[in-house]
Design a protein around this motif. Structure first.
Motif, PDB file in Angstrom:
ATOM      1  N   GLY A   1       0.805  -1.217   0.000  1.00  0.00           N
ATOM      2  CA  GLY A   1       0.000   0.000   0.000  1.00  0.00           C
ATOM      3  C   GLY A   1       0.832   1.257   0.000  1.00  0.00           C
ATOM      4  O   GLY A   1       0.298   2.365  -0.076  1.00  0.00           O
ATOM      5  N   GLN A   2       2.159   1.117   0.052  1.00  0.00           N
ATOM      6  CA  GLN A   2       3.037   2.276   0.103  1.00  0.00           C
ATOM      7  C   GLN A   2       3.419   2.696  -1.317  1.00  0.00           C
ATOM      8  O   GLN A   2       4.542   2.553  -1.754  1.00  0.00           O
ATOM      9  N   HIS A   3       2.440   3.224  -2.027  1.00  0.00           N
ATOM     10  CA  HIS A   3       2.639   3.655  -3.406  1.00  0.00           C
ATOM     11  C   HIS A   3       2.062   5.048  -3.591  1.00  0.00           C
ATOM     12  O   HIS A   3       1.176   5.479  -2.855  1.00  0.00           O
ATOM     13  N   TYR A   4       2.570   5.749  -4.586  1.00  0.00           N
ATOM     14  CA  TYR A   4       1.954   7.002  -4.976  1.00  0.00           C
ATOM     15  C   TYR A   4       0.630   6.698  -5.678  1.00  0.00           C
ATOM     16  O   TYR A   4       0.453   5.614  -6.226  1.00  0.00           O
ATOM     17  N   PRO A   5      -0.311   7.643  -5.697  1.00  0.00           N
ATOM     18  CA  PRO A   5      -1.625   7.367  -6.294  1.00  0.00           C
ATOM     19  C   PRO A   5      -1.557   6.823  -7.705  1.00  0.00           C
ATOM     20  O   PRO A   5      -2.310   5.930  -8.059  1.00  0.00           O
ATOM     21  N   ASP A   6      -0.643   7.363  -8.530  1.00  0.00           N
ATOM     22  CA  ASP A   6      -0.575   6.908  -9.918  1.00  0.00           C
ATOM     23  C   ASP A   6       0.100   5.547 -10.051  1.00  0.00           C
ATOM     24  O   ASP A   6       0.157   4.982 -11.135  1.00  0.00           O
ATOM     25  N   GLU A   7       0.670   4.998  -8.957  1.00  0.00           N
ATOM     26  CA  GLU A   7       1.312   3.698  -9.024  1.00  0.00           C
ATOM     27  C   GLU A   7       0.356   2.562  -8.689  1.00  0.00           C
ATOM     28  O   GLU A   7       0.690   1.409  -8.866  1.00  0.00           O
ATOM     29  N   PHE A   8      -0.825   2.879  -8.186  1.00  0.00           N
ATOM     30  CA  PHE A   8      -1.782   1.842  -7.833  1.00  0.00           C
ATOM     31  C   PHE A   8      -3.180   2.370  -8.077  1.00  0.00           C
ATOM     32  O   PHE A   8      -3.556   3.413  -7.535  1.00  0.00           O
ATOM     33  N   SER A   9      -3.941   1.678  -8.909  1.00  0.00           N
ATOM     34  CA  SER A   9      -5.297   2.107  -9.217  1.00  0.00           C
ATOM     35  C   SER A   9      -6.187   0.883  -9.305  1.00  0.00           C
ATOM     36  O   SER A   9      -5.739  -0.249  -9.090  1.00  0.00           O
ATOM     37  N   ASP A  10      -7.435   1.095  -9.656  1.00  0.00           N
ATOM     38  CA  ASP A  10      -8.356  -0.024  -9.800  1.00  0.00           C
ATOM     39  C   ASP A  10      -8.010  -0.907 -11.000  1.00  0.00           C
ATOM     40  O   ASP A  10      -8.485  -2.044 -11.085  1.00  0.00           O
ATOM     41  N   SER A  11      -7.200  -0.381 -11.917  1.00  0.00           N
ATOM     42  CA  SER A  11      -6.891  -1.149 -13.118  1.00  0.00           C
ATOM     43  C   SER A  11      -5.514  -1.802 -13.097  1.00  0.00           C
ATOM     44  O   SER A  11      -5.257  -2.729 -13.863  1.00  0.00           O
ATOM     45  N   GLY A  12      -4.629  -1.340 -12.229  1.00  0.00           N
ATOM     46  CA  GLY A  12      -3.295  -1.931 -12.207  1.00  0.00           C
ATOM     47  C   GLY A  12      -2.364  -1.228 -11.255  1.00  0.00           C
ATOM     48  O   GLY A  12      -2.768  -0.331 -10.508  1.00  0.00           O
ATOM     49  N   ALA A  13      -1.105  -1.647 -11.290  1.00  0.00           N
ATOM     50  CA  ALA A  13      -0.135  -1.104 -10.345  1.00  0.00           C
ATOM     51  C   ALA A  13       1.267  -1.211 -10.913  1.00  0.00           C
ATOM     52  O   ALA A  13       1.548  -2.016 -11.807  1.00  0.00           O
ATOM     53  N   LEU A  14       2.146  -0.365 -10.377  1.00  0.00           N
ATOM     54  CA  LEU A  14       3.575  -0.526 -10.580  1.00  0.00           C
ATOM     55  C   LEU A  14       4.106  -1.251  -9.352  1.00  0.00           C
ATOM     56  O   LEU A  14       3.917  -0.798  -8.220  1.00  0.00           O
ATOM     57  N   TYR A  15       4.754  -2.381  -9.579  1.00  0.00           N
ATOM     58  CA  TYR A  15       5.249  -3.199  -8.476  1.00  0.00           C
ATOM     59  C   TYR A  15       6.773  -3.159  -8.490  1.00  0.00           C
ATOM     60  O   TYR A  15       7.412  -3.469  -9.494  1.00  0.00           O
TER      61      TYR A  15
END
Length: 390
Positions: free
Chosen positions: A163-177
């Motif tokens: 959960g420690q991501h910037y808003p644009d790194e995690f959304s309802d459609s995907g994430a940067l991992y």
């Protein structure tokens, strides 16, 4: 007493119902069974420990004897599975021999997890672990002993999301991992390669996060990666992505300056669903370093749109540039622009200056450049908003 004396399918149904009522952990603890490591009953969209269910079902049929303990009968194909199948139940094996079998197994696991969600959409930790969706809650779960049968590097199964991501790194459609960094380079590299294997084989993974005593789980697909920035792109979907972003393909397609992009509000933050993909593709095209300031720390570099998202700009990486976070803010504030013909930075007459902005390389010098149309659109916008430039 032998498992072959289990002949009543209704007794199995009662054992399944008790499992659901108590929960898997409490059920197994009551009857002293461990979680299954291989064979499961697949029934009504859920998975159950095959041996434990059979042992308890025996007790429902033979009430005077009671349930069989795990030491009183053999599991597996030679005994328990044969009995359960004879009674009309489907027994599945998680020891996949092919990619197709593994994909089918993971989708069965997903169906089970969805069906076991509570009203908040969460499941218990045991629900996740008992079906092998995750094994150790520290990062990437590979389950090497099982998945190396289908790929020599093993294949990632679960990804822990903190959960420690910037808003644009995690959304309802995907994430940067982010790639794992544990101080054990060889181990980290093995997990990275196993996650890439999931992408190459088009196998889904489970993205798992802690919510108090429960777990949130999403079905995801690894859509791509970028090694310099140590980032994976993960897509939440029921189907795999059409292509994997493992190299820059931007020159292979026609350029589009405009795009149909949706924006959502999450609290006070505007979230752009495909910003994560845009960032990966921009980094793939240019590298995760700012060409104007020289900053090459990926965590400090963002993907800046030339024709902005709010102005209907596309997510084509040629409509973007990597910029350090401070310059990105200045760019969006129209404190400077890039001349599309000279490729040189221009600033407002009233400032701030190049030095004040931290621009040490005022001319774009990149092996691959943004599209001229994107630079021209942004420059025209800047000219409308500013007086004569220096």
């Amino acid at each position: 007493m032998k498992i072959q004396d289990l002949t009543d399918s209704g007794a199995v149904e009662k054992a399944l119902a008790e499992y659901d009522e108590r929960g898997g952990l409490a059920f197994r603890k009551r009857y002293d069974f461990g979680a299954s490591t291989r064979y499961y009953i697949s029934h009504a969209g859920r998975l159950y420990d095959a041996k434990a269910i059979a042992g308890v079902a025996y007790g429902y049929q033979h009430t005077l004897t009671g349930a069989l303990s795990k030491k009183q009968f053999d599991g597996g194909e030679a005994a328990t599975n044969k009995v359960l199948r004879r009674l009309g139940f489907t027994v599945v094996d998680n020891q996949s021999k092919t990619v197709e079998e593994e994909r089918a197994w993971r989708l069965l696991v997903w169906e089970d997890l969805v069906d076991r969600r509570n009203e908040a959409g969460l499941v218990t930790p045991d629900a996740v672990r008992s079906v092998g969706a995750y094994g150790s809650f520290r990062g990437i779960w590979v389950d090497s002993a099982r998945t190396k049968k289908i790929h020599p590097a093993g294949v990632a199964v679960g990804l822990k999301h903190t959960g420690q991501h910037y808003p644009d790194e995690f959304s309802d459609s995907g994430a940067l991992y982010h790639y794992p960094i544990t101080g054990r380079p060889g181990h980290d590299l093995a997990e990275v390669n196993a996650t890439k294997a999931a992408a190459e084989l088009k196998l889904p993974v489970f993205v798992i996060n802690e919510v108090g005593e429960y777990r949130g789980v999403r079905l995801a697909w690894v859509e791509g990666w970028e090694d310099e920035s140590h980032l994976f792109l993960v897509q939440f979907s029921d189907a795999p992505p059409e292509r994997i972003i493992d190299r820059d393909r931007s020159e292979e397609e026609p350029f589009s300056l405009e795009g149909n992009r949706s924006r959502k509000r999450r609290g006070s933050v505007t979230v752009r669903p495909d910003q994560a993909r845009f960032k990966i593709e921009v980094f793939r095209r240019y590298g995760p370093h700012c060409p104007l300031s020289g900053i090459a720390v990926p965590e400090m570099v963002e993907a800046a749109h030339l024709r902005g998202d709010a102005d209907g700009g596309s997510s084509d990486p040629r409509n973007g540039l990597p910029m350090n976070a401070a310059l990105h803010r200045a760019f969006d504030a129209h404190l400077f622009a890039i001349n599309p013909d000279t490729l040189t930075v221009e600033v407002r007459r009233e400032g701030p200056t190049l030095e004040e902005l931290g621009i040490i390389q005022p001319k774009l010098d990149l092996p691959r450049l943004p599209h001229h149309d994107a630079l021209a659109w942004r420059y025209a916008e800047w000219l409308q908003r500013t007086s004569r430039t220096v």
